[in-house]
Every structure is written in C-alpha cells, then in structure tokens.
Design a protein around this motif. Structure first.
Motif, PDB file in Angstrom:
ATOM      1  N   TYR A   1       6.375  -7.215   0.889  1.00  9.70           N
ATOM      2  CA  TYR A   1       6.487  -6.339   1.891  1.00  9.70           C
ATOM      3  C   TYR A   1       5.934  -4.985   1.883  1.00  9.70           C
ATOM      4  O   TYR A   1       6.600  -4.337   1.281  1.00  9.70           O
ATOM      5  CB  TYR A   1       8.205  -6.111   2.006  1.00  9.70           C
ATOM      6  CG  TYR A   1       8.568  -5.627   3.537  1.00  9.70           C
ATOM      7  CD1 TYR A   1       9.035  -6.698   4.519  1.00  9.70           C
ATOM      8  CD2 TYR A   1       8.513  -4.528   3.790  1.00  9.70           C
ATOM      9  CE1 TYR A   1       9.443  -6.294   5.786  1.00  9.70           C
ATOM     10  CE2 TYR A   1       8.868  -4.050   5.149  1.00  9.70           C
ATOM     11  CZ  TYR A   1       9.317  -5.055   6.042  1.00  9.70           C
ATOM     12  OH  TYR A   1       9.851  -4.685   7.317  1.00  9.70           O
ATOM     13  N   GLN A   2       4.843  -4.836   2.508  1.00 10.27           N
ATOM     14  CA  GLN A   2       4.249  -3.709   2.658  1.00 10.27           C
ATOM     15  C   GLN A   2       4.037  -3.278   4.140  1.00 10.27           C
ATOM     16  O   GLN A   2       4.069  -3.611   4.891  1.00 10.27           O
ATOM     17  CB  GLN A   2       2.689  -4.099   2.414  1.00 10.27           C
ATOM     18  CG  GLN A   2       1.776  -3.029   2.085  1.00 10.27           C
ATOM     19  CD  GLN A   2       0.393  -3.332   1.838  1.00 10.27           C
ATOM     20  OE1 GLN A   2      -0.114  -4.625   1.860  1.00 10.27           O
ATOM     21  NE2 GLN A   2      -0.495  -2.359   1.343  1.00 10.27           N
TER      22      GLN A   2
ATOM     23  N   LEU B   1      -7.883   0.467  -1.133  1.00 10.66           N
ATOM     24  CA  LEU B   1      -7.543   0.023  -2.474  1.00 10.66           C
ATOM     25  C   LEU B   1      -6.107   0.230  -2.813  1.00 10.66           C
ATOM     26  O   LEU B   1      -5.351  -0.728  -3.200  1.00 10.66           O
ATOM     27  CB  LEU B   1      -8.390   0.801  -3.366  1.00 10.66           C
ATOM     28  CG  LEU B   1      -9.892   1.110  -3.413  1.00 10.66           C
ATOM     29  CD1 LEU B   1     -10.249   2.070  -4.390  1.00 10.66           C
ATOM     30  CD2 LEU B   1     -10.474  -0.167  -3.070  1.00 10.66           C
ATOM     31  N   GLN B   2      -5.473   1.408  -2.108  1.00 12.70           N
ATOM     32  CA  GLN B   2      -4.074   1.361  -2.512  1.00 12.70           C
ATOM     33  C   GLN B   2      -2.985   0.961  -1.444  1.00 12.70           C
ATOM     34  O   GLN B   2      -1.916   0.964  -1.820  1.00 12.70           O
ATOM     35  CB  GLN B   2      -3.703   2.981  -3.025  1.00 12.70           C
ATOM     36  CG  GLN B   2      -4.936   3.788  -3.755  1.00 12.70           C
ATOM     37  CD  GLN B   2      -4.733   3.168  -5.569  1.00 12.70           C
ATOM     38  OE1 GLN B   2      -3.768   2.373  -5.528  1.00 12.70           O
ATOM     39  NE2 GLN B   2      -5.763   3.304  -6.156  1.00 12.70           N
ATOM     40  N   GLY B   3      -3.512   0.720  -0.442  1.00 12.72           N
ATOM     41  CA  GLY B   3      -2.684   0.405   0.801  1.00 12.72           C
ATOM     42  C   GLY B   3      -2.952  -0.621   1.564  1.00 12.72           C
ATOM     43  O   GLY B   3      -3.644  -1.599   1.205  1.00 12.72           O
ATOM     44  N   LEU B   4      -2.485  -0.468   2.921  1.00 11.37           N
ATOM     45  CA  LEU B   4      -2.379  -1.506   3.770  1.00 11.37           C
ATOM     46  C   LEU B   4      -3.761  -2.324   4.299  1.00 11.37           C
ATOM     47  O   LEU B   4      -4.047  -3.397   4.295  1.00 11.37           O
ATOM     48  CB  LEU B   4      -1.706  -1.322   5.378  1.00 11.37           C
ATOM     49  CG  LEU B   4      -1.563  -2.428   6.227  1.00 11.37           C
ATOM     50  CD1 LEU B   4      -0.477  -3.383   5.584  1.00 11.37           C
ATOM     51  CD2 LEU B   4      -0.815  -1.837   7.460  1.00 11.37           C
TER      52      LEU B   4
ATOM     53  N   VAL C   1       8.636  -4.144  -2.202  1.00 10.91           N
ATOM     54  CA  VAL C   1       8.613  -3.133  -1.038  1.00 10.91           C
ATOM     55  C   VAL C   1       7.589  -1.871  -1.444  1.00 10.91           C
ATOM     56  O   VAL C   1       8.002  -1.221  -2.293  1.00 10.91           O
ATOM     57  CB  VAL C   1       9.900  -2.636  -0.588  1.00 10.91           C
ATOM     58  CG1 VAL C   1       9.784  -1.734   0.655  1.00 10.91           C
ATOM     59  CG2 VAL C   1      10.840  -3.858  -0.314  1.00 10.91           C
ATOM     60  N   TYR C   2       6.599  -1.765  -0.778  1.00  9.47           N
ATOM     61  CA  TYR C   2       5.703  -0.741  -1.075  1.00  9.47           C
ATOM     62  C   TYR C   2       5.142  -0.304   0.175  1.00  9.47           C
ATOM     63  O   TYR C   2       4.709  -1.013   1.170  1.00  9.47           O
ATOM     64  CB  TYR C   2       4.683  -1.190  -2.015  1.00  9.47           C
ATOM     65  CG  TYR C   2       3.619  -2.442  -1.705  1.00  9.47           C
ATOM     66  CD1 TYR C   2       2.356  -2.204  -1.835  1.00  9.47           C
ATOM     67  CD2 TYR C   2       4.270  -3.893  -1.639  1.00  9.47           C
ATOM     68  CE1 TYR C   2       1.514  -3.406  -1.525  1.00  9.47           C
ATOM     69  CE2 TYR C   2       3.445  -4.643  -1.480  1.00  9.47           C
ATOM     70  CZ  TYR C   2       1.899  -4.565  -1.354  1.00  9.47           C
ATOM     71  OH  TYR C   2       1.081  -5.586  -1.124  1.00  9.47           O
TER      72      TYR C   2
END
Length: 698
Positions: free
Chosen positions: A117-118, A126-129, A388-389
């Motif tokens: 769950y982003q 790289l690190q995100g959505l 969840v991130y």
C-alpha cells in the motif's frame, strides 16, 4: 559561507537535491552541510521554476528531519492495535519477522494476500511512487497490485478521453496567456511557483479568473472569482461554452481541421444555456455571460485545473469538458492556450526497467487504495499482510471509521514505513524507520513543470533509518529470494531509469544530471504540445470518443452531477456540501505534527457562510459537530464571507491523535468517482450542529 535569514552560516559543502513531496512544483534545492550535518536548505536560484524559493512548509524541512520525535529504530507492537504501544527491536529481528510472515501468507493464502500500500508521501523514482518503489519485490512475490486512485485519477482519465493523454501544456506557457482560468486550484497554497508565470502574463495585460466554491488565497488575488456549487464544474464549463458559441467565439477552421464530433458536442453545449447553467451551479447568469464573452474574445486562454475539482461523482467528466473547451476556441493551437492538469508523462525515463513486470508470473488482482476499508474487510481471498509506505491512510483515506476497523484486525500483519509514529503507524505490527530526502539517493520530476532533478544524499541517516530501496533489498535477502535485480544498488537503478532513448532525455544522462543537479526535459522552451495532432485514435481532439463508449462512458463529453447533491432526501437531511482543501501549512498529512507549522495553521476549524451560520444559530468560536450517516468530527466554527452558501469548508491532513478524535474523512464515502476509480472527497453532504459533549457523535 551561506547567508540564511540575514545570518551567515559556514558550510563545508553544498549538495544538490529536490523536494519529493506531493506537490506539482517538485522544487530543486541545495543543502548546505557542515561537519556532516545539514545546516542550510534553499531553493536553487538558477532553476527556472523553483527560482530560489521554497514553500512555507519545506523551508523548515531540516528542522523536521532533526525532530526529537522522529522514528530512528524499528518497533514491534506490544499493545492492542491502534493504541500505539511498541518496543524497540533490531533491524535484523524486524526483517526476520517480516520475511517469516510474508512466507507464511504466500504459502497459506497465495501472494495476492499481500498488499503493498503505497501513497504519495514520496514521489521519487527510486524511493517513491513515480517509480513504484518495491515493484520488483512485489512482482516476484505475486502480491496484489496497488491501484493509485486517491489523488487525480478521475481527471487523468477524463483528459485522456479528449486529448489522448493527460499531458497538457507546459505550465510555464501560461506566461503567454491573455486570459487565465484557475479552475479548482489554490495556486498560492498548492503550487506557488506557478504564480510567477501568472504574474508575467498579468504584466502583459492578462486577466485572471479563479473558479472555486471557496474564495481561497488565490481567488482573493485574482481579477474575478466564480463560486460554483461543488461538483458542478462541467455544467459551468458547458454554460460558458454556450455563451462562447453564441458570441461567435468558436474557431470554425480549428474545429473542422483538428477535432472530432463537433456537431454532437455542439448539441450538448446547446443543452446548457446560461440560465440553466446558473440554476445548476449557483453562479449568476450575469457572471456566466460576462466570462463566456471574455473567453470568446480573448486569445489565448489558458486553463490550470486542480485535482480538487474532480473529487466527486462527475470528476472525470468535468476535466474532460475542460480539455474540450480550448478545442472550441482553437486555443490548443496557440502558445499559452489549452489546459494544464498534470505534466506527468513528459519525462520519458525507462520506468519499466524499474518495475520489471516480467518478474510477475501471472496476472493478479488490482486493489484500489481508496477502497482500503472495504478491501481489508470483505475480500476473498483476504488480505493477510499489508505493507504501508509513503501513506497515512487513517488520516487521508475515505471512510475513516471503516479504515480503523479494518486495520484493527488481529489477523492482519501490518508493516508501516514512516518518519514519525502516525495515526496509521499506531495500528502496525512492525514499524520501520525511513530515511528523509537529505539522506538517500533519488531522481525526481514534477507533475507541474518540465524538469527533472538529481537528489544526492547529503548526510548519513540517523539511527537505523533505511531508504525504501534498502528495505526492499533486505526483505528479499531475509526471504532468501534469488532474483538478481532485487539487489540492484540505487546507482544502478538510477542508471537503468535514465538509460532511455526517449527524446525527452536527449543530452541527459546520469553523469550530467548528477553534475548539474537538474535539467529541463528536451522540449522547446515555447512549445505547443498538439501542434502536429493529438495522440488519439483519430489524431484529433475528440469531443466524441469511441474509447469512452468501450469503457462504459458517454460518447460525448458532458456533465455528470455530484451524486449526493442529486438525492433529494439526502440533500434535505444533510443540506451542506463539505469541502476539505489543502492547508497552507501541511502537505496532506505531512508536517501536521510539526509544532511550529501546527501553531501557524491553528486548531482545526470549519467555516460557513454567515447566512448558514445564522440559520443554525451559531456564532464564531462555537464548538460544533459535523456529521452524516457515515460519521462525524468535532471542530470549531467561524463565519466567512469567503465561503459560498451551502458549503462548509475545512482543511485536510490533521492527525487524529493531535486533534483528539475523528477528522474530516470520517464523513467521506468510500465510493468511486465516474472515471479511474477516483475518490469522492468533495461529493459529501453533511450537517453542522452545536456540539453537546454529553451527546457527542464521534
């Protein structure tokens, strides 16, 4: 040395970076470091969009990163879910437990019972959505696919049906507009760098109109403000077009050469004369006629639409009509004319190289993030593991009560990755501490401009904080997974992303981007995106779309009313439409726990038109309960002439644990908009009463 706020700060070095937060502006910044500590942060002065300034929120980012209550170590739950009781554990123990539970869930229920769950807390590649961080791992595990529907989904689909893409004009080109319609967007709060280009247009005589049910900061600075009822934007646009056509403002040559379905769309426009549009929208006939005549005679007209105006049952239809409007006037063919909703997609990086869809053995179900409560409570096979991130769904999702009930499931293994112990983290079994933007590598673009940025880590992460990419590498290692690409370094991921032959990256590679810190995508400074045709099946702007029919939508662009406002019984019981706009001091729920920004934002409040206040016997400062059949929240009410009648306005993002109870999304339905599965935050009927503690609804 670097001057900051009138003081001179000595720094050892300066490091290029960029803001990862959910904002169109995606600022390019420079971090000043002294003795290994980030001590200064400033907007990059030579960047054409950032132009040396950051927002009131991000100006204090370094303080936020150094906050004493920041998560620095992994935690394991020790109390009931929701109580926020944890004990510190080592990273190895945390990843062992995550690996063991993921393995057990896969073998007992199948990979689909894991839901990554982003959210939009980080938009990095790289690190995100934007790069769907972790997609490789989830593909190997066969996890359910996460459908990112909470923000702008309905409008993206609507724009695509008309133009063949959701990419519109370069927002900088509004500097060339002579009429600017700021439609459902509070630019000075949510993308303030855009205002500089609007002011450039004003210097050349441009007229600025804000269209919003609330007289926001932006509306108060505009030349004119129209306040339609929430969810009636498409009816207003069609009414304006009715006046445009009657005034002879339709560009016949452009319609003949560059559009499809004009006779049908013309017939639709004729169904919305000014008097009917006024009745539907609550905007006076005189205002509609006056603005329609201005649109008919002013070239070019540029439209900046915000995501708030499409969060209702007809949100996709509304943006579709807005995309059609410049086709009637021919403004799509002029510099400074057309619609900008999102520039996402202009960057042609190799996203598939990051995602690696080939690692997925078979198709799996897609789970809509705006249906979190329903999906966790009702699905078969059930979701048994939730990761969840970049998200705080207890605060940000519709139907807060359902979400809390679902997250309280004892059989649901939940991991939350965050910087702070949010309301959502309180429901986790394991909490992992994440790096912040000054501590990891990333590549960024913006959905409100045409630039990309390189984010170099400036400092060492505190405690046990890990980047998102490193977390996924460690989960793979602890699970014993053998797929080599799961262990690619951040530098390798960045190189794979930028190894693209897309023309937008001509002259841009890892070396040049890392050296310079930012770059404009390879598009001309002044370009008209559809000068050579639209990327639709017909190659034209499509007022009538066969793709729409195939997807179950109306063939011709039109008006879909807000669902709750068209239910007479519901509207009688709950006569007010609730709107929760962006706070000037928070970004969604990010920064809502920062003491200084909380102080500046003030306690949660709702605002009503003075007439609606008087009808309920309310006075400024009265504690009230805002409620409907789904839930309620307690706040303090104030009268404001900036709110149109029939509307109650508040701001989103407040944390439950800091406000003492439910928040605005307790009243929002977990229901889809007309297109894309978008959320319906602004299709929400409520009533407001004085709060009686002995009869509290919360």
């Amino acid at each position: 040395m670097r001057a900051t706020g009138g003081r001179v700060t000595v720094v050892d070095r300066e490091v290029s970076g960029g803001c990862p937060l959910d904002c169109p502006d995606a600022c390019s910044w420079i971090v000043g470091v002294r003795d290994g500590v980030a001590v200064t942060l400033r907007g990059r002065p030579e960047h054409p969009f950032t132009h040396g300034t950051l927002c009131v929120k991000v100006n204090q980012y370094l303080d936020h990163a150094a906050s004493p209550d920041r998560l620095r170590h992994a935690l394991r739950r020790t109390g009931p879910k929701g109580t926020g009781r944890f004990t510190r554990i080592s990273l190895d123990v945390a990843f062992d437990e995550i690996a063991e539970r993921f393995d057990r869930v896969r073998h007992e229920y199948g990979g689909e019972s894991i839901w990554p769950y982003q959210g939009t807390g980080n938009l990095g590649y790289l690190q995100g959505l934007q790069g769907q961080a972790g997609a490789r791992l989830w593909n190997v595990l066969g996890a359910s696919e996460h459908d990112m529907t909470i923000c702008s989904a309905a409008g993206l689909v609507g724009a695509d049906l008309a133009t063949g893409t959701h990419r519109g004009i370069d927002p900088e080109s509004l500097a060339h507009s002579r009429l600017i319609l700021l439609w459902g967007v509070n630019t000075l709060t949510t993308s303030h760098h855009q205002w500089r280009f609007i002011n450039k247009a004003r210097e050349q005589g441009a007229y600025v109109v804000a269209i919003d049910p609330v007289a926001t900061r932006t509306a108060q600075q505009a030349d004119e403000h129209l306040a339609p009822r929430p969810g009636t934007d498409a009816a207003l646009a069609l009414g304006l077009l009715n006046v445009v056509v009657a005034a002879g403002g339709a560009d016949r040559d452009y319609l003949a050469d560059h559009t499809l379905g004009w006779p049908e769309f013309h017939a639709r426009i004729e169904q919305f004369p000014p008097e009917r549009a006024a009745e539907l929208t609550g905007v006076s006939r005189a205002q509609i006629e006056r603005l329609g005549e201005r649109i008919a005679t002013t070239r070019p007209t540029g439209i900046r639409a915000g995501s708030g105006m499409q969060r209702h049952a007809g949100g996709g239809a509304a943006v579709r009509v807005l995309a059609c409007l410049p086709g009637v006037t021919g403004d799509w063919g002029r510099l400074g004319g057309g619609l900008t909703y999102s520039t996402d997609g202009y960057f042609g990086g190799n996203r598939e190289a990051l995602l690696r869809s080939d690692l997925r053995a078979a198709p799996v179900r897609r789970l809509s993030m705006t249906r979190l409560g329903q999906n966790l409570l009702d699905l078969t096979p059930p979701v048994k593991a939730l990761f969840v991130y970049g998200a705080n769904p207890v605060v940000s999702n519709p139907d807060q009560q359902s979400v809390r009930q679902a997250l309280a499931r004892e059989d649901l293994f939940t991991v939350v990755v965050d910087h702070f112990q949010t309301d959502t983290a309180d429901y986790a079994d394991i909490v992992l501490p994440a790096t912040m933007q000054t501590e990891h590598l990333d590549v960024l673009d913006g959905y409100g401009h045409m630039y990309i940025a390189w984010n170099e880590p400036a400092t060492v992460p505190p405690g046990d904080c890990l980047s998102t990419t490193e977390m996924f590498r460690r989960i793979a290692r602890h699970m014993g997974l053998s797929e080599p690409s799961l262990y690619d370094s951040d530098q390798e991921l960045a190189a794979q992303l930028l190894a693209s032959d897309h023309p937008s990256l001509d002259g841009i590679d890892v070396e040049s981007l890392r050296r310079d810190g930012w770059a404009r995508l390879s598009y001309p400074a002044d370009f008209v995106p559809f000068a050579d045709g639209f990327p639709t099946p017909s190659g034209k702007l499509e007022f009538r779309s066969e793709r729409a029919v195939e997807a179950g939508f109306e063939a011709v662009a039109g008006y879909t009313p807000p669902r709750e406002s068209t239910d007479p019984e519901l509207a009688a019981r709950y006569p007010l439409s609730l709107i929760a706009g962006a706070s000037h001091f928070f970004l969604n729920s990010v920064f809502a726990n920062k003491p200084e920004l909380r102080r500046r934002a003030g306690p949660p409040r709702v605002e009503l038109h003075p007439g609606d206040m008087a009808a309920r016997g309310l006075t400024d400062g009265t504690p009230v309960v805002v409620f409907n059949d789904r839930g309620s929240f307690v706040s303090t009410v104030y009268a404001s002439a900036h709110i149109r009648s029939g509307v109650v306005a508040t701001t989103k993002g407040h944390w439950m644990k800091l406000t003492g109870g439910s928040t605005v999304n307790a009243t929002v339905n977990e229901r889809d908009a007309d297109m894309g599965g978008g959320a319906v935050f602004h299709d929400n009927r409520v009533e407001v009463e004085e709060w009686q503690p002995s009869a509290a609804r919360d």
